[in-house]
Write a protein that holds these residues in place. Structure first.
Motif, PDB file in Angstrom:
ATOM      1  N   LEU A 272       3.451  -1.851  -6.153  1.00  0.00           N
ATOM      2  CA  LEU A 272       2.126  -1.626  -6.732  1.00  0.00           C
ATOM      3  C   LEU A 272       2.161  -1.686  -8.260  1.00  0.00           C
ATOM      4  CD1 LEU A 272       0.705   1.279  -4.529  1.00  0.00           C
ATOM      5  CD2 LEU A 272       0.521  -1.209  -4.213  1.00  0.00           C
TER       6      LEU A 272
ATOM      7  N   ASP B  24      -7.634  -4.992  -3.463  1.00  0.00           N
ATOM      8  CA  ASP B  24      -7.068  -3.731  -2.974  1.00  0.00           C
ATOM      9  C   ASP B  24      -7.441  -3.435  -1.523  1.00  0.00           C
ATOM     10  OD1 ASP B  24      -6.853  -3.875  -5.717  1.00  0.00           O
ATOM     11  OD2 ASP B  24      -7.316  -1.780  -6.076  1.00  0.00           O
ATOM     12  N   GLU B  25      -8.717  -3.644  -1.193  1.00  0.00           N
ATOM     13  CA  GLU B  25      -9.199  -3.282   0.138  1.00  0.00           C
ATOM     14  C   GLU B  25      -8.741  -4.243   1.226  1.00  0.00           C
ATOM     15  OE1 GLU B  25     -12.635  -5.438  -1.982  1.00  0.00           O
ATOM     16  OE2 GLU B  25     -10.924  -4.156  -2.473  1.00  0.00           O
TER      17      GLU B  25
ATOM     18  N   LEU C 132      -5.373  -5.555   1.048  1.00  0.00           N
ATOM     19  CA  LEU C 132      -3.948  -5.741   0.767  1.00  0.00           C
ATOM     20  C   LEU C 132      -3.117  -5.976   2.019  1.00  0.00           C
ATOM     21  CD1 LEU C 132      -1.465  -5.812  -1.010  1.00  0.00           C
ATOM     22  CD2 LEU C 132      -1.493  -3.294  -1.070  1.00  0.00           C
TER      23      LEU C 132
ATOM     24  N   TYR D  81      -5.033   1.725  -7.433  1.00  0.00           N
ATOM     25  CA  TYR D  81      -3.690   2.289  -7.367  1.00  0.00           C
ATOM     26  C   TYR D  81      -3.491   3.384  -8.408  1.00  0.00           C
ATOM     27  CZ  TYR D  81      -3.462  -2.042  -4.788  1.00  0.00           C
ATOM     28  OH  TYR D  81      -3.757  -3.064  -3.918  1.00  0.00           O
TER      29      TYR D  81
ATOM     30  N   LYS E 118      -1.387   6.821  -1.225  1.00  0.00           N
ATOM     31  CA  LYS E 118      -1.826   6.389   0.104  1.00  0.00           C
ATOM     32  C   LYS E 118      -1.469   4.914   0.345  1.00  0.00           C
ATOM     33  CE  LYS E 118      -3.710   8.805   2.347  1.00  0.00           C
ATOM     34  NZ  LYS E 118      -3.200   9.778   3.349  1.00  0.00           N
ATOM     35  N   THR E 119      -1.624   4.087  -0.696  1.00  0.00           N
ATOM     36  CA  THR E 119      -1.284   2.668  -0.542  1.00  0.00           C
ATOM     37  C   THR E 119       0.217   2.483  -0.377  1.00  0.00           C
ATOM     38  OG1 THR E 119      -3.191   2.123  -1.939  1.00  0.00           O
ATOM     39  CG2 THR E 119      -1.620   0.361  -1.495  1.00  0.00           C
ATOM     40  N   ASN E 120       1.013   3.286  -1.074  1.00  0.00           N
ATOM     41  CA  ASN E 120       2.465   3.218  -0.893  1.00  0.00           C
ATOM     42  C   ASN E 120       2.861   3.600   0.529  1.00  0.00           C
ATOM     43  OD1 ASN E 120       3.787   2.279  -3.253  1.00  0.00           O
ATOM     44  ND2 ASN E 120       3.284   4.177  -4.315  1.00  0.00           N
TER      45      ASN E 120
ATOM     46  N   TYR F  42      -3.843   3.275   7.534  1.00  0.00           N
ATOM     47  CA  TYR F  42      -3.932   3.526   6.094  1.00  0.00           C
ATOM     48  C   TYR F  42      -4.914   2.557   5.424  1.00  0.00           C
ATOM     49  CZ  TYR F  42       0.153   6.627   6.334  1.00  0.00           C
ATOM     50  OH  TYR F  42       1.013   7.660   6.618  1.00  0.00           O
ATOM     51  N   GLN F  43      -4.851   1.279   5.811  1.00  0.00           N
ATOM     52  CA  GLN F  43      -5.756   0.309   5.201  1.00  0.00           C
ATOM     53  C   GLN F  43      -7.204   0.632   5.533  1.00  0.00           C
ATOM     54  OE1 GLN F  43      -5.284  -3.308   3.184  1.00  0.00           O
ATOM     55  NE2 GLN F  43      -6.651  -1.614   2.716  1.00  0.00           N
TER      56      GLN F  43
ATOM     57  N   ILE G 231      -8.356   3.558   3.383  1.00  0.00           N
ATOM     58  CA  ILE G 231      -8.639   3.110   2.018  1.00  0.00           C
ATOM     59  C   ILE G 231      -9.964   2.346   1.982  1.00  0.00           C
ATOM     60  CG2 ILE G 231      -7.857   1.514   0.215  1.00  0.00           C
ATOM     61  CD1 ILE G 231      -4.942   2.339   1.138  1.00  0.00           C
TER      62      ILE G 231
END
Length: 316
Positions: free
Chosen positions: A38, A197-198, A200, A216, A222-224, A241-242, A245
């Motif tokens: 990221l 981002d949305e 990824l 990020y 959360k993205t990690n 997770y996606q 987000i």
């Protein structure tokens, strides 16, 4: 030094950026670790009077590293209001991020794009002098070419013109184009960074090696977790997770989401005052901030009291 040169802009390459490693004036430096994972597109903190608040950047660096697990940054881009800053201010902001990030951040990329080529050259030279790890350049957006160049075409033969070229940031939803960038360049070991981002997870499936984005700053942790789930091939968790987000991003996009709102959200989540945007942008409304705060709480993206475990919307 390793220098990532980014040339971005929708009018030129479909929201695509490219990067390269440069030779120093005396000899070629040893390549650093490949830019991956990221990369937070940083916000430029400001006072209520619209002046840059340099005093909180050190705290900002620590927050990204310790709370969000993000160690790469992209400074003075759209999220950082780079084109609303004077050349002198952009130099000062770059210097502060490089100084505060030393021995804490892995890579600092400075955006140096401007409508004036001479200003871009000046900012690029300055970035090299202060020890930045890379530079980014948005293509001129006032006088621009009639046709749109696909990223796939941009990569074709680019190393002939930029022998030290290292990779690409792709900020478009055209996964056919992005997929071809990956498929046709297996042997080159490029860094292929996704910029939506949305979406990824889709980029990761297509072969993205990392991502650059504004969320990020406050959704890095959360993205990690999504990246980690993807790496261990736990695709069900990665998708969860996606979707989580996406719930937040979809919510704020419907309210009206831009730089002003990003600053308000970062202030809420981090507790670090990001201040208002610079004119002509207007400060996020109280209504937006209240609604975003409630959504953040419902998704467990914000530390708070009074909400019990078992919230059906919260992400696991």
């Amino acid at each position: 030094m390793q220098c990532l040169s980014w040339m971005s802009g929708t009018s030129v390459a479909g929201n695509t950026s490219v990067c390269k490693e440069r030779h120093s004036s005396s000899s070629m430096a040893s390549p650093k670790k490949k830019l991956q994972g990221l990369v937070a597109a940083t916000i430029t903190p400001m006072t209520e009077n619209g002046e840059i608040n340099f005093s909180v950047i050190g705290q900002y660096v620590d927050y990204l590293v310790k709370e969000q697990g993000v160690k790469n940054i992209f400074v003075n881009g759209t999220t950082g209001e780079g084109l609303s800053l004077s050349v002198s201010e952009r130099r000062q902001v770059a210097e502060e991020w490089v100084t505060q990030g030393r021995n804490k951040l892995d890579q600092v990329v400075i955006h140096v794009g401007a409508l004036s080529l001479k200003e871009s050259q000046e900012l690029a030279q300055h970035a090299a002098e202060i020890g930045a790890d890379g530079i980014a350049v948005i293509a001129p957006f006032f006088l621009k070419p009639w046709n749109k160049v696909r990223a796939e075409e941009l990569l074709d033969g680019i190393q002939d013109k930029i022998p030290t070229f290292q990779g690409l940031k792709f900020s478009d939803t055209d996964l056919l184009d992005f997929g071809q960038c990956v498929d046709q360049n297996h042997q080159r070991q490029f860094s292929l960074l996704f910029g939506v981002d949305e979406q990824l997870l889709s980029g990761l499936v297509m072969g993205a090696t990392g991502a650059v984005g504004s969320t990020y700053n406050y959704l890095g942790k959360k993205t990690n977790q999504m990246l980690e789930a993807f790496e261990r091939k736990d695709f069900s968790s990665a998708l969860n997770y996606q979707f989580c987000i996406q719930r937040f991003i979809n919510f704020v996009v419907k309210l009206g989401f831009g730089v002003s709102q990003t600053k308000a959200i970062m202030t809420l989540v981090s507790g670090i005052p990001m201040g208002p945007p610079r004119l002509p942008l207007q400060k996020a409304t109280r209504e937006f901030t209240d609604n975003a705060e409630a959504k953040l709480k419902s998704l467990d993206f914000l530390s708070f009291t009074g909400v019990k475990d078992g919230n059906l919307e919260a992400c696991s």
